[in-house]
Design a protein around this motif. Structure first.
Motif, PDB file in Angstrom:
ATOM      1  N   GLU A   1     -12.930  22.290   9.618  1.00 47.23           N
ATOM      2  CA  GLU A   1     -13.914  22.846   8.689  1.00 47.23           C
ATOM      3  C   GLU A   1     -13.383  22.826   7.259  1.00 47.23           C
TER       4      GLU A   1
ATOM      5  N   ASP B   1     -14.747  24.377   3.150  1.00 44.48           N
ATOM      6  CA  ASP B   1     -15.756  24.995   2.284  1.00 44.48           C
ATOM      7  C   ASP B   1     -16.051  24.134   1.069  1.00 44.48           C
TER       8      ASP B   1
ATOM      9  N   TYR C   1     -19.600  20.467  -1.817  1.00 46.33           N
ATOM     10  CA  TYR C   1     -19.886  21.732  -1.134  1.00 46.33           C
ATOM     11  C   TYR C   1     -20.869  21.466  -0.002  1.00 46.33           C
TER      12      TYR C   1
ATOM     13  N   ASN D   1     -10.573  25.746   2.379  1.00 42.24           N
ATOM     14  CA  ASN D   1     -11.182  26.395   3.539  1.00 42.24           C
ATOM     15  C   ASN D   1     -10.795  27.860   3.491  1.00 42.24           C
TER      16      ASN D   1
END
Length: 129
Positions: free
Chosen positions: A16, A18, A32, A51
């Motif tokens: 993952e 961000d 993003y 992240n």
């Protein structure tokens, strides 16, 4: 969003993120979640993965990226964490590339790209110290 980075020798990152930053043929880009879908050619530069409060950096050397609103897939020619870079080898590559650029008979574009890669490796190797 999910981030997958694939290099010829391994899956470099699968997790993952961000926010992700890297260099493309059109300049630096930051992605993003919810970003417009697009593809880009990647140029040598620092890859930064955010992240949460964790930030990771790597040397990203050319490739392609597919950006979708909920995922990023990078197919890289080469990508390295700072601790994987051999500083002395990168310095020797920089010297060879600079010599080739000075040699009028050499392929200047190839030599300039080699120089960019070696300078990137040197700057990233300095971060591991």
């Amino acid at each position: 969003m999910t981030l997958k980075i694939i290099a010829p020798d391994r899956v470099f990152y699968d997790g993952e993120a961000d926010f992700v930053e890297f260099t493309t043929a059109n300049g630096d880009i930051g992605v993003y979640p919810g970003h417009v879908a697009q593809t880009e050619v990647i140029y040598p530069g620092v890859l930064t993965i955010h992240n949460g409060s964790e930030v990771k950096e790597a040397a990203l050397h050319s490739g392609f990226v597919e950006i979708l609103p909920d995922s990023i897939t990078i197919v890289a020619e080469a990508v390295e964490w700072p601790e994987e870079i051999d500083f002395n080898r990168a310095e020797q590559a920089r010297i060879r590339a600079e010599r080739k650029i000075k040699d009028a008979a050499s392929d200047e574009t190839k030599a300039e790209l080699a120089l960019k890669r070696s300078v990137l490796r040197i700057s990233m190797a300095d971060k591991k110290k």
